[in-house]
Design a protein around this motif. Sequence first.
Motif, PDB file in Angstrom:
ATOM      1  N   ALA A 172     -63.676  42.905 -31.330  1.00 39.27           N
ATOM      2  CA  ALA A 172     -62.439  42.858 -30.547  1.00 39.27           C
ATOM      3  C   ALA A 172     -61.993  44.265 -30.216  1.00 39.27           C
ATOM      4  O   ALA A 172     -61.118  44.842 -30.873  1.00 39.27           O
ATOM      5  CB  ALA A 172     -61.357  42.109 -31.322  1.00 39.27           C
ATOM      6  N   SER A 173     -62.590  44.823 -29.166  1.00 43.03           N
ATOM      7  CA  SER A 173     -62.338  46.225 -28.825  1.00 43.03           C
ATOM      8  C   SER A 173     -62.469  46.433 -27.318  1.00 43.03           C
ATOM      9  O   SER A 173     -63.539  46.189 -26.746  1.00 43.03           O
ATOM     10  CB  SER A 173     -63.339  47.126 -29.562  1.00 43.03           C
ATOM     11  OG  SER A 173     -63.297  48.438 -29.045  1.00 43.03           O
TER      12      SER A 173
ATOM     13  N   ILE B 209     -52.094  42.112 -20.365  1.00 40.45           N
ATOM     14  CA  ILE B 209     -53.494  41.722 -20.181  1.00 40.45           C
ATOM     15  C   ILE B 209     -53.965  41.943 -18.746  1.00 40.45           C
ATOM     16  O   ILE B 209     -55.081  42.408 -18.504  1.00 40.45           O
ATOM     17  CB  ILE B 209     -53.713  40.239 -20.597  1.00 40.45           C
ATOM     18  CG1 ILE B 209     -55.163  39.800 -20.376  1.00 40.45           C
ATOM     19  CG2 ILE B 209     -52.755  39.311 -19.878  1.00 40.45           C
ATOM     20  CD1 ILE B 209     -56.170  40.512 -21.220  1.00 40.45           C
TER      21      ILE B 209
ATOM     22  N   GLU C  84     -60.650  32.138 -35.720  1.00 36.81           N
ATOM     23  CA  GLU C  84     -59.203  31.915 -35.749  1.00 36.81           C
ATOM     24  C   GLU C  84     -58.877  30.673 -36.585  1.00 36.81           C
ATOM     25  O   GLU C  84     -59.464  29.615 -36.396  1.00 36.81           O
ATOM     26  CB  GLU C  84     -58.659  31.737 -34.329  1.00 36.81           C
ATOM     27  CG  GLU C  84     -58.763  32.978 -33.451  1.00 36.81           C
ATOM     28  CD  GLU C  84     -57.768  34.056 -33.848  1.00 36.81           C
ATOM     29  OE1 GLU C  84     -56.848  33.762 -34.645  1.00 36.81           O
ATOM     30  OE2 GLU C  84     -57.915  35.200 -33.359  1.00 36.81           O
TER      31      GLU C  84
ATOM     32  N   TRP D 248     -64.117  42.088 -23.845  1.00 32.93           N
ATOM     33  CA  TRP D 248     -62.983  41.609 -24.642  1.00 32.93           C
ATOM     34  C   TRP D 248     -61.732  42.328 -24.193  1.00 32.93           C
ATOM     35  O   TRP D 248     -61.748  43.505 -23.844  1.00 32.93           O
ATOM     36  CB  TRP D 248     -63.203  41.888 -26.135  1.00 32.93           C
ATOM     37  CG  TRP D 248     -62.073  41.381 -26.996  1.00 32.93           C
ATOM     38  CD1 TRP D 248     -61.980  40.139 -27.562  1.00 32.93           C
ATOM     39  CD2 TRP D 248     -60.870  42.072 -27.367  1.00 32.93           C
ATOM     40  NE1 TRP D 248     -60.798  40.019 -28.258  1.00 32.93           N
ATOM     41  CE2 TRP D 248     -60.099  41.204 -28.161  1.00 32.93           C
ATOM     42  CE3 TRP D 248     -60.377  43.359 -27.103  1.00 32.93           C
ATOM     43  CZ2 TRP D 248     -58.862  41.568 -28.688  1.00 32.93           C
ATOM     44  CZ3 TRP D 248     -59.145  43.727 -27.620  1.00 32.93           C
ATOM     45  CH2 TRP D 248     -58.401  42.836 -28.408  1.00 32.93           C
ATOM     46  N   ALA D 249     -60.654  41.580 -24.199  1.00 30.37           N
ATOM     47  CA  ALA D 249     -59.318  42.140 -24.018  1.00 30.37           C
ATOM     48  C   ALA D 249     -58.356  41.215 -24.751  1.00 30.37           C
ATOM     49  O   ALA D 249     -58.641  40.026 -24.931  1.00 30.37           O
ATOM     50  CB  ALA D 249     -58.949  42.245 -22.542  1.00 30.37           C
ATOM     51  N   ASP D 250     -57.239  41.752 -25.182  1.00 26.71           N
ATOM     52  CA  ASP D 250     -56.278  40.984 -25.967  1.00 26.71           C
ATOM     53  C   ASP D 250     -55.565  39.983 -25.060  1.00 26.71           C
ATOM     54  O   ASP D 250     -54.661  40.344 -24.299  1.00 26.71           O
ATOM     55  CB  ASP D 250     -55.272  41.931 -26.626  1.00 26.71           C
ATOM     56  CG  ASP D 250     -54.285  41.205 -27.523  1.00 26.71           C
ATOM     57  OD1 ASP D 250     -54.355  39.966 -27.630  1.00 26.71           O
ATOM     58  OD2 ASP D 250     -53.430  41.895 -28.124  1.00 26.71           O
TER      59      ASP D 250
ATOM     60  N   VAL E 180     -51.705  32.920 -25.117  1.00 27.24           N
ATOM     61  CA  VAL E 180     -53.136  32.920 -24.812  1.00 27.24           C
ATOM     62  C   VAL E 180     -53.386  32.296 -23.442  1.00 27.24           C
ATOM     63  O   VAL E 180     -54.185  32.813 -22.638  1.00 27.24           O
ATOM     64  CB  VAL E 180     -53.926  32.180 -25.908  1.00 27.24           C
ATOM     65  CG1 VAL E 180     -55.399  32.054 -25.523  1.00 27.24           C
ATOM     66  CG2 VAL E 180     -53.788  32.908 -27.244  1.00 27.24           C
TER      67      VAL E 180
ATOM     68  N   GLY F  17     -52.621  34.714 -20.803  1.00 23.68           N
ATOM     69  CA  GLY F  17     -53.707  35.673 -20.668  1.00 23.68           C
ATOM     70  C   GLY F  17     -54.902  35.105 -19.939  1.00 23.68           C
ATOM     71  O   GLY F  17     -55.509  35.779 -19.099  1.00 23.68           O
TER      72      GLY F  17
ATOM     73  N   HIS G 253     -63.292  35.800 -26.649  1.00 20.40           N
ATOM     74  CA  HIS G 253     -62.588  36.061 -27.904  1.00 20.40           C
ATOM     75  C   HIS G 253     -63.285  35.259 -28.990  1.00 20.40           C
ATOM     76  O   HIS G 253     -63.794  34.155 -28.741  1.00 20.40           O
ATOM     77  CB  HIS G 253     -61.114  35.653 -27.806  1.00 20.40           C
ATOM     78  CG  HIS G 253     -60.337  35.917 -29.054  1.00 20.40           C
ATOM     79  ND1 HIS G 253     -59.931  37.175 -29.423  1.00 20.40           N
ATOM     80  CD2 HIS G 253     -59.925  35.083 -30.052  1.00 20.40           C
ATOM     81  CE1 HIS G 253     -59.282  37.112 -30.571  1.00 20.40           C
ATOM     82  NE2 HIS G 253     -59.272  35.858 -30.983  1.00 20.40           N
TER      83      HIS G 253
ATOM     84  N   THR H   3     -53.450  37.828 -25.778  1.00 20.76           N
ATOM     85  CA  THR H   3     -52.048  37.597 -26.137  1.00 20.76           C
ATOM     86  C   THR H   3     -51.123  38.703 -25.657  1.00 20.76           C
ATOM     87  O   THR H   3     -49.902  38.578 -25.755  1.00 20.76           O
ATOM     88  CB  THR H   3     -51.898  37.476 -27.667  1.00 20.76           C
ATOM     89  OG1 THR H   3     -52.140  38.748 -28.281  1.00 20.76           O
ATOM     90  CG2 THR H   3     -52.876  36.460 -28.237  1.00 20.76           C
ATOM     91  N   SER H   4     -51.687  39.775 -25.127  1.00 22.28           N
ATOM     92  CA  SER H   4     -50.877  40.914 -24.719  1.00 22.28           C
ATOM     93  C   SER H   4     -50.184  40.659 -23.381  1.00 22.28           C
ATOM     94  O   SER H   4     -50.808  40.183 -22.433  1.00 22.28           O
ATOM     95  CB  SER H   4     -51.759  42.157 -24.593  1.00 22.28           C
ATOM     96  OG  SER H   4     -51.039  43.218 -23.978  1.00 22.28           O
TER      97      SER H   4
END
Length: 299
Positions: free
Chosen positions: A65-66, A97, A123, A89-91, A134, A137, A118, A93-94
Amino acid sequence: MSDAQVLVDAHHHLWDLQLRPQPWLNAPGHEPIRRNFSTADLRTAATRPIKGRRLESTVLVQCVASVDETREFLALADGDPLIGAVVGWADLTSPAIGEVLDDLCAGPGGTRLRAVRHLVQGESDPHWLGRPDVERGLRAVAERGLGYDVLIRSHQFPQAIHLAEHIPDLPLVLDHAGKPPIAGRDLADWERGVRRLAAHPQVRCKVSGLVTEADLEKWTVADIRPVWDVLISAFGPDRLMFGSDWPVCVLGGGWNRWAATVEELLAGCSTAETEAVLAGTATTFYRLDPARGQEGTPC
């Protein structure tokens, strides 16, 4: 080279442990792959043709996750003609995004970004893919013309089905066929989940990652065939794509042994069906072009 000769590996990884540690490799049993792996190593490993086709294009998939790893993969793809696309990958939840995805697409190799992923399999929340943040996103992913690689285990199929129902314009591909419990030989729950998910036409499926769900030392083609039969029935060959999951597949025999297995599984398929599994489905989903430089519109 004509399309009929192309082989696409729709799922592989790379890592440089000095540049980016992979904590998951510290688990017992991972010793054979606890080293660096490059595209040069992949070219050396992937020597066996499938149905006369040799490897021409690949999809490089995120490991950790980077966002920095994703940037590195995109830059690598920009300079290596073997890599036709990147799943990054990208977050999700941000709130930022959308901006993160735009930044990735605008950076070096950004036109190679075709999907995000993801590690939902890790999880604990049984409704993670349905969380409002999510879903927001994932809508940002869909708005940028990107797909989403779904990495789940059998008990998490309800999440993927919910996602397919709630964001029907998001192209989905089921990684590793949803990780069927091959070693345990009880495929009933997995099969029900696969068939329900496959009922949604925007979903594709990777025939990959199966050997690591089987007995690593004793698996045979006969162990894989029941899974293959379900996938062919549920998705049809035109929605399946070959993937090696290299170098993880080294734990269960390696790229060439998996290639030989897939060739055996394809024995009853027509030329058109074989083309779909070995190249066509992945080429369409990830907008690949072996000519490089003529890919689909970037996000």
